[in-house]
Design a protein around this motif. Structure first.
Motif, PDB file in Angstrom:
ATOM      1  N   ARG A  36       0.835  -1.198   0.000  1.00 11.71           N
ATOM      2  CA  ARG A  36       0.000   0.000   0.000  1.00 11.71           C
ATOM      3  C   ARG A  36       0.871   1.250   0.000  1.00 11.71           C
ATOM      4  NH1 ARG A  36      -0.704  -1.991   5.160  1.00 11.71           N
ATOM      5  NH2 ARG A  36       0.234  -0.689   6.775  1.00 11.71           N
ATOM      6  N   TRP A  38      -0.025   4.372   1.478  1.00 12.44           N
ATOM      7  CA  TRP A  38      -0.098   5.207   2.677  1.00 12.44           C
ATOM      8  C   TRP A  38      -0.332   4.368   3.929  1.00 12.44           C
ATOM      9  CZ3 TRP A  38       1.028  10.287   2.603  1.00 12.44           C
ATOM     10  CH2 TRP A  38       1.006  10.942   1.359  1.00 12.44           C
ATOM     11  N   THR A  39       0.426   4.681   4.988  1.00  9.65           N
ATOM     12  CA  THR A  39       0.186   4.172   6.338  1.00  9.65           C
ATOM     13  C   THR A  39       0.122   5.410   7.214  1.00  9.65           C
ATOM     14  OG1 THR A  39       1.428   2.153   5.868  1.00  9.65           O
ATOM     15  CG2 THR A  39       1.016   2.669   8.181  1.00  9.65           C
ATOM     16  N   GLY A  40      -1.085   5.843   7.499  1.00  4.94           N
ATOM     17  CA  GLY A  40      -1.245   7.106   8.220  1.00  4.94           C
ATOM     18  C   GLY A  40      -0.690   8.239   7.378  1.00  4.94           C
ATOM     19  N   THR A  44       4.678   5.455   1.194  1.00  6.51           N
ATOM     20  CA  THR A  44       5.639   4.436   0.774  1.00  6.51           C
ATOM     21  C   THR A  44       5.816   4.485  -0.737  1.00  6.51           C
ATOM     22  OG1 THR A  44       5.060   3.026   2.631  1.00  6.51           O
ATOM     23  CG2 THR A  44       6.075   1.939   0.734  1.00  6.51           C
ATOM     24  N   GLU A 124      11.263  -0.759   4.093  1.00  5.21           N
ATOM     25  CA  GLU A 124      10.245   0.119   3.501  1.00  5.21           C
ATOM     26  C   GLU A 124      10.882   1.437   3.071  1.00  5.21           C
ATOM     27  OE1 GLU A 124       6.601   2.152   5.634  1.00  5.21           O
ATOM     28  OE2 GLU A 124       6.268  -0.004   5.378  1.00  5.21           O
ATOM     29  N   ASP A 126      10.218   4.887   2.151  1.00 14.56           N
ATOM     30  CA  ASP A 126       9.188   5.909   2.256  1.00 14.56           C
ATOM     31  C   ASP A 126       9.728   7.227   1.721  1.00 14.56           C
ATOM     32  OD1 ASP A 126       7.490   4.033   3.498  1.00 14.56           O
ATOM     33  OD2 ASP A 126       8.364   4.471   5.457  1.00 14.56           O
ATOM     34  N   GLY A 134       8.746  -1.232   8.791  1.00 19.31           N
ATOM     35  CA  GLY A 134       7.597  -0.342   8.581  1.00 19.31           C
ATOM     36  C   GLY A 134       6.947   0.026   9.894  1.00 19.31           C
ATOM     37  N   ARG A 136       4.067  -0.634  12.510  1.00 20.61           N
ATOM     38  CA  ARG A 136       3.194  -1.744  12.857  1.00 20.61           C
ATOM     39  C   ARG A 136       1.788  -1.225  13.083  1.00 20.61           C
ATOM     40  NH1 ARG A 136       5.040  -6.956  13.968  1.00 20.61           N
ATOM     41  NH2 ARG A 136       2.817  -7.227  13.833  1.00 20.61           N
ATOM     42  N   ASP A 137       0.841  -1.862  12.442  1.00 20.96           N
ATOM     43  CA  ASP A 137      -0.569  -1.549  12.612  1.00 20.96           C
ATOM     44  C   ASP A 137      -1.317  -2.874  12.523  1.00 20.96           C
ATOM     45  OD1 ASP A 137      -3.078  -0.528  12.764  1.00 20.96           O
ATOM     46  OD2 ASP A 137      -2.951   0.723  10.987  1.00 20.96           O
ATOM     47  N   HIS A 140      -5.188  -3.667  11.240  1.00 23.11           N
ATOM     48  CA  HIS A 140      -5.695  -3.478   9.880  1.00 23.11           C
ATOM     49  C   HIS A 140      -5.044  -4.425   8.916  1.00 23.11           C
ATOM     50  CE1 HIS A 140      -7.799   0.076  11.185  1.00 23.11           C
ATOM     51  NE2 HIS A 140      -6.713   0.430  11.814  1.00 23.11           N
TER      52      HIS A 140
END
Length: 140
Positions: A36, A38-40, A44, A124, A126, A134, A136-137, A140
């Motif tokens: 993906r 976007w993470t918040g 990336t 990652e 970015d 990366g 951590r989430d 999701h």
């Protein structure tokens, strides 16, 4: 029956899904993880996966065996290595069981344990910097 592999090649989903089909199974759950953007607030550009290949293969086999034996399941786990672009498939997990609840439970177990115990590392790239692992989430 199981199919477990690490690959530098693009993951082709159709043959993996076909491997799961069997008249004894009524539920097939698949999970496809992609790269993906976007993470918040973090954007990336690309990701590179590396692994301790022998150990990762062994640990993935163990995960597949647990689900295979617990649910009398057919299992597929394939994880990409190397550099991946946005939207590329990073991981494919498939679990075929007699009933849908077990296929969901088996698939969830595999992805969560894979992220926690298999020696595959994510580098990652970015827009602001390079991150190992990366952000951590896990929700999701």
């Amino acid at each position: 029956m199981r199919r477990v592999e690490l690959t530098y090649d693009k993951i082709a989903i159709e043959p993996l899904f076909q491997f799961l089909i069997d008249p004894k199974y009524g539920g097939i759950n698949t999970f496809t993880g992609t790269i993906r953007e976007w993470t918040g607030e973090i954007q990336t550009e690309r990701i590179r996966y590396s692994a301790y290949i022998e150990m990762a293969q062994l640990e993935m086999e163990k995960l597949a065996k647990v689900v295979e034996e617990k649910f009398d399941a057919r299992v597929v786990i394939v994880h990409r290595l190397g550099e991946l672009a946005l939207s590329d498939i990073a991981v494919f997990i498939g679990v075929a069981t007699k009933h849908r609840a077990e296929s969901y439970e088996g698939s969830r177990y595999i992805i969560e344990q894979l992220k926690n115990q298999v020696p595959i590392w994510k580098e990652e790239f970015d827009t602001d910097k390079v991150r190992w692992g990366g952000l951590r989430d896990d929700n999701h």
